[in-house]
Design an enzyme around this catalytic site. Structure first.
Site, PDB file in Angstrom:
ATOM      1  N   SER A  20      30.655 -75.050-122.569  1.00  0.00           N
ATOM      2  CA  SER A  20      30.958 -75.151-121.245  1.00  0.00           C
ATOM      3  C   SER A  20      31.026 -73.998-120.263  1.00  0.00           C
ATOM      4  O   SER A  20      30.481 -74.061-119.180  1.00  0.00           O
ATOM      5  CB  SER A  20      32.302 -76.231-121.119  1.00  0.00           C
ATOM      6  OG  SER A  20      33.266 -75.251-121.462  1.00  0.00           O
ATOM      7  N   CYS A  83      31.103 -75.712-129.005  1.00  0.00           N
ATOM      8  CA  CYS A  83      32.160 -76.104-128.116  1.00  0.00           C
ATOM      9  C   CYS A  83      32.904 -77.679-128.904  1.00  0.00           C
ATOM     10  O   CYS A  83      31.953 -78.494-129.117  1.00  0.00           O
ATOM     11  CB  CYS A  83      31.366 -76.841-126.849  1.00  0.00           C
ATOM     12  SG  CYS A  83      32.681 -77.824-125.811  1.00  0.00           S
ATOM     13  N   CYS A 194      39.473 -74.863-130.307  1.00  0.00           N
ATOM     14  CA  CYS A 194      38.554 -74.691-128.980  1.00  0.00           C
ATOM     15  C   CYS A 194      37.864 -73.396-128.840  1.00  0.00           C
ATOM     16  O   CYS A 194      38.522 -72.336-129.211  1.00  0.00           O
ATOM     17  CB  CYS A 194      39.345 -74.866-127.758  1.00  0.00           C
ATOM     18  SG  CYS A 194      38.487 -74.367-126.287  1.00  0.00           S
TER      19      CYS A 194
HETATM   20  N1  DGL Z   1      34.992 -74.273-125.351  1.00  0.00           N
HETATM   21  C1  DGL Z   1      35.119 -75.766-125.627  1.00  0.00           C
HETATM   22  C2  DGL Z   1      35.656 -76.235-126.799  1.00  0.00           C
HETATM   23  O1  DGL Z   1      35.507 -75.633-127.719  1.00  0.00           O
HETATM   24  C3  DGL Z   1      35.398 -76.276-123.929  1.00  0.00           C
HETATM   25  C4  DGL Z   1      36.571 -75.822-123.188  1.00  0.00           C
HETATM   26  C5  DGL Z   1      36.158 -76.557-121.960  1.00  0.00           C
HETATM   27  O2  DGL Z   1      35.343 -76.576-121.066  1.00  0.00           O
HETATM   28  O3  DGL Z   1      37.432 -77.395-121.646  1.00  0.00           O
HETATM   29  O4  DGL Z   1      36.292 -77.251-126.706  1.00  0.00           O
END
Ligand code: DGL
Length: 276
Positions: A20, A83, A194
């Site tokens: 994202s 992600c 995340c």
């Molecule tokens: N970097 C992402 C993940 O691993 C998403 C972060 C987001 O856009 O809320 O969940």
């Protein structure tokens, strides 16, 4: 120049990394370390950022429309969904849309459960990732006999973005988010579920102390990417030209000037708006 045109200039198999925002940068760094000759096309879906607050239906609809467009534009040899918020929901669906190998990132519950001595582990991810049946299944399967404390934080995603944009970060806000872990001193291992959170590794570690192990999936994903790619292109010459890495936002980004120095430092020579 159209981002797709310059991508087509290279014949070396390329790796599309998707997030994202800037969360996939740590994975991109590890992949370029292991596979220095392969061009990276990094897609930041800023049109929908942050994913962690979006309903499942919105993310599903976005994946169904976006991934075919990305494939048609950039002809990736492999797709890495860097992600957790996306992978825990749409990994199978994206795989069904394409013949290109798709690697997803999901919380590293198994290695964390194996590493923990106390049997008490933490899971730090976005709220949507915490609530996904996929994540619950991982916990049941690999940490069913552990005490698992889950914390869903969208504030940390924002703080990681702030850091990469060269803006001050709010350590009190980070500490506040980590309180459920601080209140359970038995926890010796925390999953960074995340991809934005390893960018705050130093700050998190400083707050929780060195005795708490922070585990992520970065290295495992980079290695899996290398293995998958070597199967696809076993005859690649050992000397290849130094690749150009491109960072593409899906929508116009008013903060592009703030993030550009970080992206250049991390090896992305072209920073573009894809309008996808
Ligand atoms: N970097 C992402 C993940 O691993 C998403 C972060 C987001 O856009 O809320 O969940």
């Amino acid at each position: 120049m159209n981002p797709a045109d310059i991508t087509a200039q290279s014949n070396t198999p390329n790796i599309l990394i998707f997030d994202s925002g800037i969360g996939g940068l740590t994975i991109a760094a590890e992949i370029t370390k292991i596979l220095p000759q392969h061009p990276i096309i990094y897609i930041a879906d800023n049109r929908l950022y942050p994913y962690g607050t979006k309903p499942d239906a919105v993310l599903r609809t976005r994946a169904r429309s976006l991934f075919p467009i990305l494939e048609a534009h950039y002809h990736p040899s492999i797709i890495v969904i860097a992600c957790n918020s996306a992978s825990t929901l749409i990994l199978d669906e994206v795989r069904a849309l394409t013949d290109t190998p798709v690697i997803g990132v999901v919380p590293a519950i198994k290695p964390a459960a194996e590493f923990s001595k106390t049997g008490s582990i933490g899971l730090l991810a976005t709220k949507v990732t915490i609530n996904r049946p996929y994540t619950q299944n991982l916990i049941n399967q690999f940490a069913g006999d552990h005490n698992v404390v889950s914390v869903g934080s969208d504030i940390l995603v924002f703080q990681a973005e702030q850091k990469m944009h060269g803006n001050p970060i709010d350590t009190d806000a980070i500490r506040q988010e980590l309180l459920p872990f601080i209140n359970q001193p038995n926890i010796d291992t925390i999953v960074l579920g995340c991809t934005h959170f390893p960018l705050l590794r130093d700050e998190i570690s400083h707050i929780l102390g060195q005795s708490v192990e922070l585990i992520d999936s970065i290295n495992a994903i980079a290695r899996r990417t290398a293995v998958t790619l070597s199967k696809l292109t076993p005859d690649l010459p050992s000397t290849l030209p130094t690749p150009k890495h491109r960072f593409i936002f899906t929508a116009p980004n008013p903060k592009i000037d703030e993030i550009t120095p970080t992206l250049h430092r991390r090896g992305f020579s072209d920073i573009l708006i894809g309008n996808h």
